[in-house]
Design a protein around this motif. Structure first.
Motif, PDB file in Angstrom:
ATOM      1  N   LEU A  69       0.851  -1.187   0.000  1.00 53.39           N
ATOM      2  CA  LEU A  69       0.000   0.000   0.000  1.00 53.39           C
ATOM      3  C   LEU A  69       0.889   1.240   0.000  1.00 53.39           C
ATOM      4  CD1 LEU A  69      -2.670  -1.050   2.683  1.00 53.39           C
ATOM      5  CD2 LEU A  69      -2.880  -1.136   0.192  1.00 53.39           C
ATOM      6  N   ARG A  70       0.763   2.055  -1.032  1.00 56.61           N
ATOM      7  CA  ARG A  70       1.577   3.259  -1.141  1.00 56.61           C
ATOM      8  C   ARG A  70       1.068   4.350  -0.201  1.00 56.61           C
ATOM      9  NH1 ARG A  70       1.631   4.644  -7.389  1.00 56.61           N
ATOM     10  NH2 ARG A  70      -0.622   4.348  -7.007  1.00 56.61           N
ATOM     11  N   PRO A  71       1.927   5.219   0.267  1.00 55.87           N
ATOM     12  CA  PRO A  71       1.510   6.302   1.177  1.00 55.87           C
ATOM     13  C   PRO A  71       0.393   7.158   0.588  1.00 55.87           C
ATOM     14  CG  PRO A  71       3.896   6.145   1.133  1.00 55.87           C
ATOM     15  CD  PRO A  71       3.389   5.221   0.054  1.00 55.87           C
ATOM     16  N   GLN A  72       0.438   7.436  -0.725  1.00 58.14           N
ATOM     17  CA  GLN A  72      -0.609   8.249  -1.331  1.00 58.14           C
ATOM     18  C   GLN A  72      -1.973   7.547  -1.247  1.00 58.14           C
ATOM     19  OE1 GLN A  72       2.217   7.285  -2.651  1.00 58.14           O
ATOM     20  NE2 GLN A  72       3.255   8.935  -3.823  1.00 58.14           N
ATOM     21  N   GLU A  73      -1.977   6.225  -1.419  1.00 58.86           N
ATOM     22  CA  GLU A  73      -3.224   5.458  -1.341  1.00 58.86           C
ATOM     23  C   GLU A  73      -3.786   5.473   0.078  1.00 58.86           C
ATOM     24  OE1 GLU A  73      -2.323   2.161  -4.853  1.00 58.86           O
ATOM     25  OE2 GLU A  73      -1.648   1.778  -2.786  1.00 58.86           O
ATOM     26  N   ARG A  74      -2.909   5.317   1.049  1.00 58.09           N
ATOM     27  CA  ARG A  74      -3.349   5.371   2.443  1.00 58.09           C
ATOM     28  C   ARG A  74      -3.940   6.741   2.776  1.00 58.09           C
ATOM     29  NH1 ARG A  74      -1.162   1.473   6.019  1.00 58.09           N
ATOM     30  NH2 ARG A  74       0.305   0.019   5.040  1.00 58.09           N
ATOM     31  N   GLN A  75      -3.273   7.794   2.321  1.00 57.91           N
ATOM     32  CA  GLN A  75      -3.736   9.147   2.614  1.00 57.91           C
ATOM     33  C   GLN A  75      -5.084   9.416   1.952  1.00 57.91           C
ATOM     34  OE1 GLN A  75      -0.965  12.192   1.496  1.00 57.91           O
ATOM     35  NE2 GLN A  75      -2.202  13.871   2.343  1.00 57.91           N
ATOM     36  N   MET A  76      -5.242   8.972   0.707  1.00 59.83           N
ATOM     37  CA  MET A  76      -6.500   9.188   0.006  1.00 59.83           C
ATOM     38  C   MET A  76      -7.642   8.418   0.678  1.00 59.83           C
ATOM     39  SD  MET A  76      -7.917  10.812  -2.459  1.00 59.83           S
ATOM     40  CE  MET A  76      -6.489  11.320  -3.431  1.00 59.83           C
ATOM     41  N   ALA A  77      -7.387   7.192   1.104  1.00 61.47           N
ATOM     42  CA  ALA A  77      -8.409   6.397   1.774  1.00 61.47           C
ATOM     43  C   ALA A  77      -8.801   7.041   3.107  1.00 61.47           C
ATOM     44  CB  ALA A  77      -7.917   4.975   1.994  1.00 61.47           C
ATOM     45  N   ALA A  78      -7.799   7.542   3.845  1.00 61.96           N
ATOM     46  CA  ALA A  78      -8.085   8.195   5.113  1.00 61.96           C
ATOM     47  C   ALA A  78      -8.916   9.455   4.901  1.00 61.96           C
ATOM     48  CB  ALA A  78      -6.785   8.524   5.840  1.00 61.96           C
ATOM     49  N   SER A  79      -8.626  10.200   3.829  1.00 60.82           N
ATOM     50  CA  SER A  79      -9.396  11.420   3.532  1.00 60.82           C
ATOM     51  C   SER A  79     -10.845  11.075   3.208  1.00 60.82           C
ATOM     52  CB  SER A  79      -8.761  12.169   2.357  1.00 60.82           C
ATOM     53  OG  SER A  79      -7.457  12.586   2.676  1.00 60.82           O
ATOM     54  N   LEU A  80     -11.053   9.976   2.496  1.00 59.08           N
ATOM     55  CA  LEU A  80     -12.414   9.544   2.167  1.00 59.08           C
ATOM     56  C   LEU A  80     -13.180   9.171   3.428  1.00 59.08           C
ATOM     57  CD1 LEU A  80     -14.596   8.792   0.138  1.00 59.08           C
ATOM     58  CD2 LEU A  80     -13.501   6.539  -0.080  1.00 59.08           C
ATOM     59  N   VAL A  81     -12.499   8.465   4.326  1.00 58.10           N
ATOM     60  CA  VAL A  81     -13.143   8.076   5.590  1.00 58.10           C
ATOM     61  C   VAL A  81     -13.542   9.323   6.372  1.00 58.10           C
ATOM     62  CG1 VAL A  81     -12.782   6.972   7.818  1.00 58.10           C
ATOM     63  CG2 VAL A  81     -12.005   5.833   5.719  1.00 58.10           C
ATOM     64  N   GLU A  82     -12.648  10.314   6.434  1.00 55.54           N
ATOM     65  CA  GLU A  82     -12.951  11.537   7.174  1.00 55.54           C
ATOM     66  C   GLU A  82     -14.111  12.306   6.536  1.00 55.54           C
ATOM     67  OE1 GLU A  82     -11.926  12.681   9.984  1.00 55.54           O
ATOM     68  OE2 GLU A  82     -10.546  11.013  10.364  1.00 55.54           O
ATOM     69  N   SER A  83     -14.161  12.306   5.203  1.00 58.31           N
ATOM     70  CA  SER A  83     -15.228  13.055   4.527  1.00 58.31           C
ATOM     71  C   SER A  83     -16.603  12.437   4.753  1.00 58.31           C
ATOM     72  CB  SER A  83     -14.941  13.126   3.026  1.00 58.31           C
ATOM     73  OG  SER A  83     -15.007  11.826   2.442  1.00 58.31           O
ATOM     74  N   LEU A  84     -16.650  11.126   5.015  1.00 55.09           N
ATOM     75  CA  LEU A  84     -17.926  10.447   5.277  1.00 55.09           C
ATOM     76  C   LEU A  84     -18.153  10.232   6.775  1.00 55.09           C
ATOM     77  CD1 LEU A  84     -17.913   7.734   2.443  1.00 55.09           C
ATOM     78  CD2 LEU A  84     -19.191   9.893   2.510  1.00 55.09           C
ATOM     79  N   GLY A  85     -17.329  10.838   7.600  1.00 56.87           N
ATOM     80  CA  GLY A  85     -17.464  10.660   9.038  1.00 56.87           C
ATOM     81  C   GLY A  85     -18.750  11.286   9.571  1.00 56.87           C
TER      82      GLY A  85
END
Length: 312
Positions: free
Chosen positions: A183-199
């Protein structure tokens, strides 16, 4: 709500008399299987796969097939010899942190209502669980089986949450999970941003069962448009039919046979009092009728059903 169990929560020297109520209900829409031509209910017969004959409940026993293909049959007497739990106490074994319980173990949920004189010890247990953020691991006897359960707090109510036994939880066997995944750092960051946006804060009232509501709307639409028909009355079964398929039918036939038999008794009593005179042929017909009524009563009388218990 109707209480389904009553007993007492016991921890240390404290006993809290309680009543237990089901905390959840099933709102699934249930359909009958009916014949499309006339709406008659579809019934199923219990037939033996070896001889092909229909089997009465009284002749059915429990069978356990071993891994070697051997069949072991358990009779009612065998099951009666098994230990059963019939106590009415909820025994607290230990108090554990709530976050140590894996939710996969949860089964069914019940409300515990304190008896009138148990409000104070009930509140004491509730507040103790809340302040320590712990749940009580307990054992309780339900339906003659000992069950592992938890006591936890929901609002002002203590819940009893039955649990699965550890060996009832299956372990996943997915080989793909053992593969190395990068898992690349950019992929982790993008997934985390998606989770936060749907929080959001969870509110179960914001969700609904769309399928169930659609089914109810379809049923109501057919009802208002006149696409309904009266429930058909089942045709009377032949004497050789399945008298035990429908318990209500079997009981009704027994009542009718009993009435026929009692009617013959009254006619005999009337003849003895001289309330009427009959010829010899009439007497023979009456005797034959009574014999047939007795035979029918014996034919349609429901077989005594044995009580069975599930093996522990």
């Amino acid at each position: 709500m109707r209480a389904m169990w009553s007993g007492a929560v016991s921890f240390g020297l404290v006993s809290v008399p309680v009543k237990m109520y089901a905390a959840t209900t099933d709102h699934d829409i249930r359909f009958h299987q009916v014949h499309g031509a006339d709406g008659g209910r579809i019934r199923y017969k219990r037939t033996c796969t070896v001889c092909g004959e229909e089997v009465e409940y009284a002749d059915i026993v429990k069978g356990y097939e071993t891994e070697d293909g051997d069949l072991i049959m358990l009779t009612e007497q065998d099951l009666e010899s098994l230990p059963t739990a019939t106590g009415h106490e909820i025994d607290v074994i230990e108090f554990v942190p709530a976050d140590q319980i894996d939710p996969i173990l949860f089964d069914k949920t019940y409300y515990l209502e304190p008896e009138n004189k148990a409000a104070k010890p009930y509140a004491l247990l509730r507040e103790s669980l809340t302040e320590t953020d712990r749940v009580a691991v307990v054992k309780v006897s339900l339906r003659q089986r000992e069950t592992l359960a938890l006591l936890r707090v929901r609002g002002k109510t203590i819940l009893l949450q039955t649990m699965l036994w550890p060996d009832e939880v299956r372990e996943p066997e997915f080989d793909i999970l053992d593969a190395d995944v990068e898992l690349r750092p950019q992929e982790r960051q993008m997934a985390a941003s998606l989770v936060e946006s749907l929080g959001a804060d969870f509110d179960p009232t914001e969700f609904s069962d769309d399928y169930r509501e659609a089914v109810l709307a379809l049923i109501e639409s057919k009802r208002t448009s006149g696409e309904v028909q009266p429930t058909p009355v089942p045709a009377a079964a032949d004497d050789e039919g399945d008298s035990m398929t429908d318990l209500l039918t079997a009981l009704q036939r027994s009542v009718e046979a009993a009435r026929s038999s009692s009617g013959g008794t009254r006619r005999r009593a009337a003849a003895a009092r001289g309330d009427g005179s009959r010829s010899a042929s009439e007497d023979e017909q009456a005797t034959g009728s009574r014999a047939r009524s007795a035979d029918e009563a014996e034919t349609h009388k429901p077989a005594a059903r044995k009580r069975t218990r599930k093996p522990a």
